[in-house]
Design an enzyme around this catalytic site. Structure first.
Site, mmCIF file in Angstrom:
data_model
loop_
_atom_site.group_PDB
_atom_site.id
_atom_site.type_symbol
_atom_site.label_atom_id
_atom_site.label_comp_id
_atom_site.label_asym_id
_atom_site.label_seq_id
_atom_site.Cartn_x
_atom_site.Cartn_y
_atom_site.Cartn_z
ATOM 1 N N SER A 175 0.863 -1.178 0.000
ATOM 2 C CA SER A 175 0.000 0.000 0.000
ATOM 3 C C SER A 175 0.898 1.225 0.000
ATOM 4 O O SER A 175 2.051 1.149 0.442
ATOM 5 C CB SER A 175 -0.851 0.008 1.283
ATOM 6 O OG SER A 175 -1.404 1.295 1.517
ATOM 7 N N TYR A 188 -2.560 -1.107 10.374
ATOM 8 C CA TYR A 188 -2.490 -1.306 8.920
ATOM 9 C C TYR A 188 -1.161 -0.782 8.355
ATOM 10 O O TYR A 188 -0.477 -1.474 7.590
ATOM 11 C CB TYR A 188 -3.678 -0.583 8.265
ATOM 12 C CG TYR A 188 -3.798 -0.804 6.778
ATOM 13 C CD1 TYR A 188 -4.430 -1.942 6.281
ATOM 14 C CD2 TYR A 188 -3.283 0.117 5.868
ATOM 15 C CE1 TYR A 188 -4.541 -2.149 4.902
ATOM 16 C CE2 TYR A 188 -3.395 -0.075 4.508
ATOM 17 C CZ TYR A 188 -4.026 -1.208 4.025
ATOM 18 O OH TYR A 188 -4.135 -1.409 2.673
HETATM 19 C C1 BGC Z 1 -6.192 1.450 2.002
HETATM 20 C C2 BGC Z 1 -7.369 2.293 1.568
HETATM 21 C C3 BGC Z 1 -6.938 3.716 1.319
HETATM 22 C C4 BGC Z 1 -5.707 3.791 0.444
HETATM 23 C C5 BGC Z 1 -5.173 5.209 0.290
HETATM 24 C C6 BGC Z 1 -5.089 1.603 0.987
HETATM 25 O O1 BGC Z 1 -4.017 0.787 1.299
HETATM 26 O O2 BGC Z 1 -6.586 0.093 2.138
HETATM 27 O O3 BGC Z 1 -8.385 2.234 2.541
HETATM 28 O O4 BGC Z 1 -7.993 4.428 0.691
HETATM 29 O O5 BGC Z 1 -4.698 2.969 0.963
HETATM 30 O O6 BGC Z 1 -5.097 5.888 1.510
#
Ligand code: BGC
Length: 290
Positions: A175, A188
């Site tokens: 991410s 996360y």
């Molecule tokens: C998350 C999303 C988020 C995006 C940008 C992703 O890794 O799961 O919820 O919108 O990152 O912030």
């Protein structure tokens, strides 16, 4: 080389500037692929994109078997073989039995996409140990368990001439939050930072075996995980202040990048992270400030 377009229009929403035509060059024939969390969102698009590129696909899921079956049927409609396998990626026994069924079914695997992931958001002072452990368990430990089984199989089999230059390709779905701090989402962000360093260390370890390990770091992609960020006009407009390219990403934006990354066209790409984010990593607040 033939190319097959798949459901671009289906995923473009009313507010979004449309993406270009979606195409998957057919270059992955004879390379069975396993995609975790393939029953929805990015995983679903990746599974279908790999099938459109010529691969047979293992569709992993943990909830919603109907959705996994639908993806498997769509893979078959693209002329490829599919098998849906239930496994919780954070459970060692589940993962080992999924890989052994998958390899038993297709003979081997050439591609593994560590995609399964989730969010359990909370202000830090209210975050429970359960929320922390769940996210680390699925997003990071789950990637470790699946990567380990994939690497074992790639190592056992080695390079197959006329199939691929590499002995196997592993993609770790990360991410933008492997880099961008994210208040209220510490579990996360920590999991994705961990994915990045696991991916790079593993890439370094197995590159001499001709195994390519890379990461994909999506930004804001239109999937169920971030629905509140795009489903109303106000939310969408506010999201766009973070996206210089001024459109939300569609799952096929990510799927096309994955299909390229696991193909021999990317044979010299090793241990890197490809950001698929419309420029989210460009610190858009600085376009007018600073
Ligand atoms: C998350 C999303 C988020 C995006 C940008 C992703 O890794 O799961 O919820 O919108 O990152 O912030």
């Amino acid at each position: 080389m033939t190319e097959k377009p798949i459901d671009a229009a289906a995923s473009a929403g009313p507010e979004a500037r449309p993406q270009g035509p979606v195409r998957f060059p057919v270059v992955l024939e004879g390379q069975p692929a396993l995609v975790t969390g393939a029953n929805s969102g990015i995983g679903r698009a990746v599974a279908l994109g790999l099938a459109a590129s010529g691969a047979d696909v293992v569709v992993n899921y943990v909830v919603d078997p109907q959705a996994a079956d639908d993806v498997a049927h769509q893979v078959e409609a693209l002329g490829r073989k599919a098998i849906a396998i239930k496994a919780d990626v954070s459970n060692e026994e589940d993962v080992q039995s999924m890989f052994s069924s998958a390899i038993g079914h297709f003979g081997t695997l050439h591609i593994a996409v560590n995609n399964a992931g989730l969010q359990r958001d909370a202000p830090f002072h209210e975050m429970t140990l359960q929320q922390w452990n769940k996210v680390i368990g699925v997003n990071l430990t789950g990637q470790f368990l699946c990567a380990r089984e994939a690497i074992r199989e790639f190592k056992r089999r080695g390079v197959v001439k006329n199939v691929s230059a590499a002995a196997g390709k592993l993609v770790c779905m990360s991410s933008v939050h492997q880099e961008i701090p994210w208040a209220g989402h510490e579990n996360y962000a920590a999991s994705k930072g961990g994915v990045m360093q696991m991916m790079r260390s593993l890439a370094q370890e197995v590159a001499p075996l001709a195994i390519r390990v890379n990461g994909i770091a999506p930004g804001a992609i239109r999937t169920p995980i971030n629905r509140p960020a795009w489903e109303t006009k106000e939310a969408y407009d506010s999201l766009m202040t973070l996206v210089p390219y001024r459109r939300i990403g569609e799952p096929n934006d990510v799927a096309q990048a994955v299909a390229w990354l696991v193909s021999d066209a990317a044979d010299y790409v090793v241990g890197t992270t490809l950001f698929i984010d419309g420029g989210m990593m460009l610190f858009p607040g600085f376009a007018s400030g600073g």
